[in-house]
Design a protein around this motif. Structure first.
Motif, PDB file in Angstrom:
ATOM      1  N   VAL A 173      30.847  87.796  67.914  1.00  0.00           N
ATOM      2  CA  VAL A 173      31.374  87.845  66.461  1.00  0.00           C
ATOM      3  C   VAL A 173      32.650  86.932  66.198  1.00  0.00           C
ATOM      4  N   ASN A 174      33.192  86.626  67.321  1.00  0.00           N
ATOM      5  CA  ASN A 174      34.279  85.479  67.122  1.00  0.00           C
ATOM      6  C   ASN A 174      33.804  83.950  66.857  1.00  0.00           C
TER       7      ASN A 174
ATOM      8  N   GLN B 254      30.675  83.600  65.525  1.00  0.00           N
ATOM      9  CA  GLN B 254      30.263  83.591  63.965  1.00  0.00           C
ATOM     10  C   GLN B 254      31.174  83.514  62.931  1.00  0.00           C
ATOM     11  N   LYS B 255      32.377  84.063  63.418  1.00  0.00           N
ATOM     12  CA  LYS B 255      33.674  83.911  62.273  1.00  0.00           C
ATOM     13  C   LYS B 255      33.934  82.504  62.356  1.00  0.00           C
ATOM     14  N   ARG B 256      34.040  81.573  63.462  1.00  0.00           N
ATOM     15  CA  ARG B 256      34.376  80.390  63.583  1.00  0.00           C
ATOM     16  C   ARG B 256      33.631  79.385  62.937  1.00  0.00           C
ATOM     17  N   VAL B 257      32.045  79.812  63.048  1.00  0.00           N
ATOM     18  CA  VAL B 257      31.095  79.018  62.459  1.00  0.00           C
ATOM     19  C   VAL B 257      31.326  79.270  60.644  1.00  0.00           C
ATOM     20  N   TYR B 258      31.634  80.368  60.255  1.00  0.00           N
ATOM     21  CA  TYR B 258      31.973  80.663  58.987  1.00  0.00           C
ATOM     22  C   TYR B 258      33.122  79.870  58.542  1.00  0.00           C
ATOM     23  N   GLN B 259      34.219  79.648  59.150  1.00  0.00           N
ATOM     24  CA  GLN B 259      35.252  78.946  58.659  1.00  0.00           C
ATOM     25  C   GLN B 259      35.044  77.589  58.612  1.00  0.00           C
ATOM     26  N   GLN B 260      34.136  77.053  59.879  1.00  0.00           N
ATOM     27  CA  GLN B 260      33.732  75.607  59.624  1.00  0.00           C
ATOM     28  C   GLN B 260      33.011  75.180  58.756  1.00  0.00           C
ATOM     29  N   PHE B 261      32.064  75.890  58.388  1.00  0.00           N
ATOM     30  CA  PHE B 261      30.971  75.766  57.305  1.00  0.00           C
ATOM     31  C   PHE B 261      30.895  76.568  56.334  1.00  0.00           C
ATOM     32  N   PRO B 262      31.749  76.759  55.386  1.00  0.00           N
ATOM     33  CA  PRO B 262      31.942  77.767  54.203  1.00  0.00           C
ATOM     34  C   PRO B 262      30.807  77.558  52.988  1.00  0.00           C
ATOM     35  N   THR B 263      29.566  77.360  53.308  1.00  0.00           N
ATOM     36  CA  THR B 263      28.774  76.934  52.314  1.00  0.00           C
ATOM     37  C   THR B 263      28.186  78.387  52.090  1.00  0.00           C
TER      38      THR B 263
END
Length: 70
Positions: A46-47, A49-58
């Motif tokens: 989950v962490n 996944q959150k990091r990916v979302y922060q890095q690539f907020p498309t």
């Protein structure tokens, strides 16, 4: 641990390979190791996944992480 991302299905998706080596410095019963995997591994994913979302907020990433409710 190590994390590797690779394109999947003509680049429309990504495969995450995560490896972890744990050495507590002593012998542990198998049930302790299994309990660790059941509780900590999902939290780690989950962490990530959150990091990916922060890095690539498309919008594409956002919709994949948070599909519309039916």
């Amino acid at each position: 641990g190590a994390c590797m991302l690779a394109p999947f299905e003509q680049g429309d998706k990504t495969v995450l390979t995560y490896s972890l080596h744990v050495d507590p410095g002593m012998m542990l019963p198998q049930f302790v190791v299994k309990e660790f995997l059941k509780t900590d591994l999902p939290r780690i994913l989950v962490n990530i996944q959150k990091r990916v979302y922060q890095q690539f907020p498309t919008p594409k990433i956002q919709s994949a992480l948070h599909p519309p409710q039916q």
